[in-house]
Design a protein around this motif. Structure first.
Motif: not given
Ligand SMILES: Cc1ncc(COP(=O)(O)O)c(C=O)c1O
Ligand SMILES: Cc1ncc(COP(=O)(O)O)c(C=O)c1O
Lengths: 456, 456
Positions: A234, A301, B111
């Motif tokens: 990423n 995660s 988020y």
């Protein structure tokens, strides 16, 4: 003693500073996007009806549907009355029951053990061992936290502090381009970022000669102690081959670098010939002296993968061969910060429905849908994994000149124009660092806008 | 810079040490309790069929039911499909819709903003102002976190570090008896605990003369900068009167102490003549110079009250008149650690159903049931608030002698005997500190075992 505390304070001042300056380029874009949104809501005519934000690795904010199995189990745990109806599949109810059975009083409202619910950590470690074809995983080396970024910050902090006797400040090797938050957390700890460039010409591959060059370049400036890798990548969506990982491990071993392997995209691999192999597995395959000496921290995660539950704040780090001091400290750092539901989500991520379970067909279908992407011949390196593309844009000199006049980086200028004309918000490559004179954009590929986004 | 990091490390080493030694007395009891549980499951005959643990402030682990409204809203947010059925009350569905509307993409999987969802923090601050009869609350002074204990640790850490120029180490005044975790976090930061004794004879009242004495006693040893109060109390369930709070504020003002007000039990007041008044409100009522100079941090949490959602890990601190440096640092400390659901729970706690709402009758009934307690003439100071009693036990000299021989504190010895004979696990007073020569026990009153627990 007070000096100790002052120091903690100064570290936080630094974090403050970095968080504030972190995305200056992006900030201008975000401000303009907010204005555009307001204008649209006031009826101002534009060539588009709504703003589309494809900057972030936040699938749900882009309208990707959460996994039904995950949400059903969590809802049943939150409100167990739901289990009395037979609307929820049997495996959902069974899983919820099992999870609640691990809580005092059978409620998610009880305090979990400070270091996490032991049975969940045990199951996580079994699942890690299964992923790695049987390479053992000791639950005592698995540490949960409110997100992998938190685990990475804490691990880097402890490594940095173990380096206190060295005459030079700590350095950590970081890929370019790189996930922004990692750069800011590492610099905020006072460590130096030693950049190594991924090779765009070779599909953003990680090349050992470049690691070598980066390490040389650090000489005299800092004392590199760790090598951070993101695999799958990423913002560049490459996936490392087993051979490439072996080379990196050999390099880390020779140079005595701790490997920080950010493997949060391990379930997002869709290149035809790509396969995710963990650093832990390759390390074990290589045998001694590598397997019992190379220090490795692997991060994962619930925010990523096809689960994409960023809002639950759950992640973990597995530590292999690490200095027992670091392991000890970390075991006490996370006390009482990770919510019970985040722990449940980790369990669900690592033990998804299996063929034959009532929830399996839907789970599998959604997973495939989330991972299916259509890239209509984008002039960019093939994307093998992760959630982003990082195509290069070739800008005419006039555009570069114009950008300068407006006090923007050329790729920010490109993004601003795209935003104005199409209502699509993407991130400029300068946020992730890039080779001088090259310009890139980054956006999340889990969307249906690729044709608009093709650089034109 | 590396030294800075080293220092952070040493702080954590301290935390490690303190966490490990924290509950030596209790640890022996807990170990024995585990054995008893095992024996019971193996069919060993005892005068009781199961073990009952009433040590912790963890209502759900004692079988107290969670609030239906809270769990329904959270379940609907987790699995919005639930909203399409009309099984959930209208206000539940509306609240869930409102909360999800504040998340990107309408999902708890996105988020949240790093510092928390702005609309929720705004509503929290409005609710604080309402609680205080209109005293304004600036949302910029409200900081969410994964639990009030985290907020307290971080605030104390920053205060300690601002004291770095002083020749003596930082001291914080702490009540005796006191919630254990607070003592461990404060000492772990390298600050000195300056104990002040609550007056058992006066219903565990906080007396200013005693604060004065404690402060004097610290002279030369440390530099006291803050005064920690728990109101309503834990483990002693007293509730401070407005007058008592005024005295404490005057004292803090005169001695230039920052007030750390742990008000997590603010919704648990059941003494006939008791009422919770916040430090913030009294401070405002007192007017200048107090209201614009006395530094106050007030802590609250979804873990306590009749909500009791310890596993969600959500809390906040409101800062009043605090050094802008501290405010600045804190705003950056909590980034990305508090889950979306914990934030929703804060909203639900602070904006519960109102009379007229479909969920109100049940909510009100459960709230009353949770707060209703039956204390059958326990020989202990009247309990006005909080979740615990802290009765004094008078032990015969032979028992004290026997305890010594077995290497235990006398009250631990008492608890061990109680555990063996009744299967009930409670905590000895020595865990919370107590005046020399006095012995106490602590247990959660939200249970039906008070008759067994009456010291005999
Ligand atoms: C490579 C990488 N690592 C870590 C993270 C952060 O994950 P978490 O939500 O677990 O802190 C991200 C988020 O975008 C990421 O891209
Ligand atoms: C007085 C007091 N403050 C704070 C806490 C911790 O609360 P939280 O779960 O919000 O960290 C407790 C928990 O028992 C407590 O008794």
């Amino acid at each position: 003693m007070f000096h100790l505390a002052l120091v903690v304070c100064s570290i936080w001042v630094k974090i403050l500073t970095f968080l504030n300056i972190k995305q200056l380029e992006y900030a201008a874009l975000a401000r303009r996007a907010t204005q555009i949104q307001k204008e649209l809501s006031q009826g101002v005519r534009k060539p588009y009806k709504e703003l589309t934000d494809v900057c972030w690795g936040d699938p749900h904010s882009l309208g990707v549907k959460p996994l039904t199995f995950v949400r059903q189990v969590l809802a049943a745990c939150v409100y167990p009355e739901l289990m009395s109806s037979h609307k929820l599949p049997l495996d959902v109810r069974q899983r919820a029951q099992w999870l609640l059975g691990k809580c005092e009083g059978g409620s998610i409202g009880s305090y979990p053990a400070s270091a996490g619910i032991p049975e969940i950590i045990q199951r996580m470690s079994k699942s890690i061992a299964r992923r790695d074809g049987g390479v053992p995983c000791n639950p005592e080396n698995v540490f949960i936290s409110p997100g992998s970024q938190w685990s990475l910050t804490v691990t880097s902090l402890l490594l940095t502090s173990l380096n206190d006797e060295a005459p030079l400040r700590t350095g950590i090797l970081i890929p370019v381009p790189c996930h922004v938050t990692t750069i800011t957390s590492i610099t905020s700890l006072g460590a130096a970022v030693v950049p190594y460039f991924l090779s765009e010409e070779h599909g953003w591959a990680l090349q050992v000669e470049e690691l070598q060059r980066a390490l040389e370049s650090a000489k005299g400036g800092c004392n590199p102690i760790a090598l951070y890798v993101i695999n799958p990548g990423n913002p560049a969506g490459y996936v490392q081959s087993r051979k490439s990982i072996q080379e990196v491990i050999r390099f880390a071993s020779e140079k005595r670098l701790v490997l920080l392997a950010d493997e949060v995209y391990q379930d997002c691999v869709y290149g035809k010939n790509s396969e995710f192999v963990s650093y832990k597995k390759v390390l074990a395959e290589m045998g001694p002296p590598f397997s019992d000496t190379v220090e490795l921290a692997s991060f994962h995660s619930v925010s990523k993968g096809f689960m994409g539950e960023c809002g639950l704040r759950g992640g973990y780090v597995e530590l292999v061969n690490l200095d027992p001091n670091v392991v000890n400290y970390i075991s006490n750092l996370n006390y009482d910060t990770t919510s019970v539901l985040a722990q449940f989500a980790l369990d669900l991520m690592m033990n998804p429905p299996r063929p034959g379970d009532p929830s399996y067909p839907l789970y599998n279908q959604v997973r495939n849908a989330v991972n299916a992407i259509c890239l209509p011949g984008l002039s960019c390196q093939p994307v093998e994994g992760g959630a982003f593309v990082f195509p290069r844009v070739f800008l005419p000199p006039r555009a570069i000149q114009k950008a300068k006049e407006e006090g923007m980086q050329p790729d920010t200028f490109y993004c601003m124009r795209l935003l104005e004309e199409t209502g699509v918000l993407i991130t400029p490559g300068c946020e992730y660092r890039q080779k001088e004179g090259t310009y890139h954009i980054r956006y999340n590929i889990k969307n249906k806008l690729n044709s608009i986004l093709l650089p034109h």
